[in-house]
Design an enzyme around this catalytic site. Structure first.
Site, PDB file in Angstrom:
ATOM      1  N   HIS A 203      -3.220   7.454   2.399  1.00 43.61           N
ATOM      2  CA  HIS A 203      -3.396   5.975   1.788  1.00 43.61           C
ATOM      3  C   HIS A 203      -4.759   6.024   2.390  1.00 43.61           C
ATOM      4  CE1 HIS A 203      -3.980   2.010   1.017  1.00 43.61           C
ATOM      5  NE2 HIS A 203      -3.654   1.685   2.205  1.00 43.61           N
TER       6      HIS A 203
ATOM      7  N   CYS B  64       0.673  -1.191   0.046  1.00 46.20           N
ATOM      8  CA  CYS B  64       0.007  -0.087   0.099  1.00 46.20           C
ATOM      9  C   CYS B  64       0.981   1.099   0.064  1.00 46.20           C
ATOM     10  CB  CYS B  64      -0.762   0.033   1.182  1.00 46.20           C
ATOM     11  SG  CYS B  64      -2.156  -1.422   1.083  1.00 46.20           S
TER      12      CYS B  64
ATOM     13  N   ASN C 129      -9.927   0.394   0.245  1.00 44.70           N
ATOM     14  CA  ASN C 129      -8.607   0.329  -0.045  1.00 44.70           C
ATOM     15  C   ASN C 129      -8.132  -0.296  -1.216  1.00 44.70           C
ATOM     16  OD1 ASN C 129      -5.882  -0.033   0.361  1.00 44.70           O
ATOM     17  ND2 ASN C 129      -6.055  -1.026   2.369  1.00 44.70           N
TER      18      ASN C 129
END
Ligand code: COA
Length: 322
Positions: free
Chosen positions: A249, A113, A279
């Site tokens: 993020h 990520c 996500n």
């Protein structure tokens, strides 16, 4: 020494949307639980025949269009992805071919990520040292392919998508600083255990899917995001109040809010897309950036702070003048 700056942004989201309600038919969960614990309402899920390079290509074309840059001007492609089309060649090489350009460096970066920040860090160094003048930096992921659809602790958290920027040499900064870190000791808190050298045959079994100790990942994320934001601000002599937009993020609204609170940043200066996208791993920051650029919140001259945390653990940040 050159500077680099973002000349354009682009994004792609698959057409199919899955709401939290849709998950109620698959696992023992509820819309209320998912909203309360994560802030997620819906996510986009790729079609069966859709690939990471399909999404990356669409995002790249949009970014080129906004930047008013011809694809022939591109001399570097870096794609952050943990879900490439193939073991090899890299998704960046596939996108290069599909754009009809060739000859220059194209490669993937694998930092989960935090991948987009890693890719941005590398592209910025290429441009600053004269190794490239115009880079496509893309985050693209199909996590729906590595989700265990029977595990309610993870399957509700992720979505698919791609975001891209054109990063161009400039005589004005642009990217003010980038910071990337890793700590491999936490491998098993968040991982997909199967791989090429450690059990390719397991790719059809449970080991081929995301496994996560959510609580521990949550605590680690909040801690390191605060540390990286402070590191970035201190290197640049900037106060949180100077930042126009925090673009973190997008993993969980509670992680984003905690990071913003620790910085004393009001939520109306934080770009949040986790509610709509869930996500999307390395795609989440460029996707959020593109949304905020196109809806007019992020304007030329604004000071932006990106921060990300992911499996590895990996984490990173970037401070930039848009
Ligand atoms: N629906 C309903 N209940 C669920 C659920 C779901 N989708 N997922 C987990 N639960 C249950 C658990 O089984 C547990 O039940 P139990 O108490 O009977 O054992 C309970 O909810 C609490 O689980 P817990 O893991 O403590 O919840 P949490 O508040 O920590 O929230 C996460 C779980 C995954 C949302 C949260 O830990 C998180 O977001 N972690 C970070 C994940 C992340 O961002 N990863 C990517 C980093 S890049």
């Amino acid at each position: 020494m050159n500077y680099s700056s973002i000349a354009g942004t682009g994004a792609y989201l698959p057409r199919r949307v899955m709401t939290n309600k849709d998950f109620e038919a698959i696992v023992d969960t509820s819309d209320e639980w998912i909203r309360e614990r994560t802030g997620i309402k819906r996510r986009h899920i790729a079609a069966e025949d859709e690939t990471t390079s399909d999404m990356a290509l669409e995002a790249a074309l949009q970014a080129l269009q906004m930047a008013k840059v011809s694809k022939e001007d591109i001399d570097l492609i870096i794609i952050a992805t943990t879900t490439p089309d193939k073991v090899f060649p890299s998704t960046a090489c596939i996108v290069q071919r599909r754009l009809g350009i060739s000859g220059f460096a194209a490669f993937d970066v694998h930092a989960a990520c935090a991948g987009f920040i890693y890719a941005l860090d590398i592209a910025n160094r290429f441009i600053k040292t004269g190794g490239a003048r115009c880079a496509l930096v893309i985050g693209a992921e199909i996590y729906s392919r590595i989700i265990n659809w029977k595990d309610r602790g993870t399957c509700v958290l992720f979505g698919d998508g791609a975001g891209a920027i054109v990063l161009r040499a400039s005589d004005q900064p642009g990217i003010l600083s980038t910071h990337i870190h890793a700590d491999g000791r936490h491998e098993e808190l968040l991982h997909v255990p199967a791989g090429i050298s450690s059990g390719y045959e397991q790719l059809q079994q449970e080991k081929a899917f995301i496994q996560m100790k959510g609580n521990e990942v949550f605590r680690a994320a909040v801690g390191v995001l605060d540390a990286i934001a402070r590191e970035t601000l201190s290197v640049n002599g900037v106060q949180p109040g100077d930042i126009d937009w925090l673009i973190p993020h997008q993993a969980n609204l509670r992680i984003i809010s905690a990071a913003a609170r620790k910085l004393d940043m009001p939520m109306d200066r934080v770009v949040v897309t986790v509610d709509e996208h869930a996500n999307t791993s390395s795609a989440s920051i460029p996707l959020a950036l593109d949304v905020a650029v196109r809806d007019g919140r992020v304007k030329r001259g604004h000071l932006l702070l990106f921060e990300a945390f992911g499996a590895g653990f990996t984490w990173g940040s970037a401070l930039l003048r848009f």
